[in-house]
Design a protein around this motif. Structure first.
Motif, PDB file in Angstrom:
ATOM      1  N   ALA A 280       7.867  -2.591 -17.405  1.00  0.00           N
ATOM      2  CA  ALA A 280       8.997  -3.323 -16.841  1.00  0.00           C
ATOM      3  C   ALA A 280       8.526  -4.574 -16.113  1.00  0.00           C
ATOM      4  N   GLY A 281       7.323  -4.530 -15.560  1.00  0.00           N
ATOM      5  CA  GLY A 281       6.701  -5.730 -15.016  1.00  0.00           C
ATOM      6  C   GLY A 281       7.156  -6.186 -13.652  1.00  0.00           C
ATOM      7  N   VAL A 282       8.274  -5.658 -13.150  1.00  0.00           N
ATOM      8  CA  VAL A 282       8.892  -6.123 -11.910  1.00  0.00           C
ATOM      9  C   VAL A 282       9.360  -4.903 -11.128  1.00  0.00           C
ATOM     10  N   ALA A 283       9.064  -4.872  -9.830  1.00  0.00           N
ATOM     11  CA  ALA A 283       9.397  -3.675  -9.062  1.00  0.00           C
ATOM     12  C   ALA A 283       9.882  -4.016  -7.665  1.00  0.00           C
ATOM     13  N   GLU A 284      10.675  -3.107  -7.098  1.00  0.00           N
ATOM     14  CA  GLU A 284      10.980  -3.115  -5.675  1.00  0.00           C
ATOM     15  C   GLU A 284      10.069  -2.103  -4.997  1.00  0.00           C
ATOM     16  N   VAL A 285       9.633  -2.431  -3.803  1.00  0.00           N
ATOM     17  CA  VAL A 285       8.770  -1.515  -3.057  1.00  0.00           C
ATOM     18  C   VAL A 285       9.443  -1.138  -1.747  1.00  0.00           C
ATOM     19  N   ALA A 286       9.018  -0.011  -1.212  1.00  0.00           N
ATOM     20  CA  ALA A 286       9.508   0.457   0.083  1.00  0.00           C
ATOM     21  C   ALA A 286       8.313   0.896   0.919  1.00  0.00           C
ATOM     22  N   ARG A 287       8.469   0.821   2.223  1.00  0.00           N
ATOM     23  CA  ARG A 287       7.405   1.283   3.110  1.00  0.00           C
ATOM     24  C   ARG A 287       7.311   2.811   3.064  1.00  0.00           C
ATOM     25  N   GLU A 288       6.084   3.302   3.140  1.00  0.00           N
ATOM     26  CA  GLU A 288       5.830   4.732   3.308  1.00  0.00           C
ATOM     27  C   GLU A 288       4.677   4.869   4.286  1.00  0.00           C
ATOM     28  N   GLY A 289       5.002   5.070   5.539  1.00  0.00           N
ATOM     29  CA  GLY A 289       3.980   5.038   6.571  1.00  0.00           C
ATOM     30  C   GLY A 289       3.421   3.633   6.685  1.00  0.00           C
TER      31      GLY A 289
END
Length: 305
Positions: A280-289
């Motif tokens: 997919a080449g494109v992502a959203e990220v979220a914090r984890e610690g």
């Protein structure tokens, strides 16, 4: 599908080449070997070839169209370029035909963003015209950070520090894909921490991979995206951001820059759009610690699917 929409902009991925590039343990010497195996289910086959242990690279350009603008983010490998690396050397690819297939002619492009000046990001800046290198996009401004222009300019006598790229290719790439644009008066050498393009588009200095690496930030409506070039090479760096590639000039600074970028992306729900990711080449990220997780991937098919 290779196109998605962000606010007023249509974003299209043009892939010039994809395949096995080099052993992952050579390119990412500090990444634990078991990290690749742990995440094999989604790394293989688009990001890593489990059978060979090779990192899979995708050479691609992101095309942004909206608000009357046509913008290219990086220009890939180029054709007919004399290079040492066999992937880069004397190519005869169909990149311009792929652009034409989505309705983009060279003269339609008004802005080229070179996130940095490595040879695999500037190749189509120029093409051969009557035996001379000329800007491929005659009506475009080519935006590049002055720190990279000065660093890679052979006239300044700087010796690159990365231990993988061939210095001869770095010199050749500057001379045939950067200098002709500058001589034509189409290069915009921006300096400092940030540079505004238009409402909703700006460049942010992101040093480390190269001294003048940059991120193009898009903010349109409620949508945000960060076109990060080589700040991220593999999606494992979303999860383990402190590990860098041997391709960087300053690996410590590159890791710091990547972590700061991911923090901003997570806090603003921005899509992260690297230069070389497959799938997919494109992502959203979220914090984890203190680290990050992949929240979701964009709805793009892998090249060739």
């Amino acid at each position: 599908m290779q196109t998605f929409t962000l606010g007023d902009f249509e974003i299209t991925r043009i892939t010039e080449w994809h395949g096995r590039f080099a052993p992952a343990d050579v390119l990412f010497p500090s990444l634990p070997a078991d990290a690749w195996r742990e995440h094999r289910s989604w790394l293989d086959p688009h990001h890593w070839d489990a059978a060979s242990g090779d990192y899979r690279a995708h050479m691609q350009t992101w095309v942004l169209r909206g608000q009357g603008r046509t913008i290219l983010v990086d220009t890939g490998l180029g054709n007919h370029k004399p290079r040492v690396h066999p992937l880069l050397a004397d190519r005869d690819g169909d990149f311009l035909h792929r652009l034409a297939a989505i309705g983009v002619r060279p003269e339609d492009v008004d802005t080229v963003v070179n996130t940095h000046l490595h040879t695999d990001h500037v190749g189509w800046n120029t093409r051969l015209v009557n035996g001379e290198w000329a800007p491929t996009f005659p009506n475009a401004r080519y935006l590049m950070h002055k720190a990279d222009f000065d660093y890679w300019n052979p006239a300044n006598g700087v010796t690159p520090r990365s231990d993988f790229a061939d210095p001869a290719d770095s010199r050749a790439g500057f001379e045939d894909s950067v200098l002709p644009v500058h001589r034509a008066g189409q290069a915009v050498l921006w300096d400092g921490a940030a540079h505004a393009l238009d409402a909703g588009l700006s460049l942010r200095h992101a040093p480390g991979h190269t001294p003048g690496s940059a991120v193009l930030e898009l903010h349109s409506g409620t949508d945000r995206a960060f076109f990060v070039g080589d700040v991220v090479h593999t999606p494992l760096q979303f999860l383990l951001p402190d590990h860098d590639t041997c391709l960087s000039e300053d690996q410590r600074q590159a890791a710091l820059t990547r972590r700061r970028m991911l923090e901003r992306a997570a806090d603003t729900n921005a899509l992260v759009v690297p230069a070389h990711l497959g799938g997919a080449g494109v992502a959203e990220v979220a914090r984890e610690g203190t680290d990050f997780v992949i929240k979701q991937w964009a709805p793009l098919a892998a090249p060739g699917e």
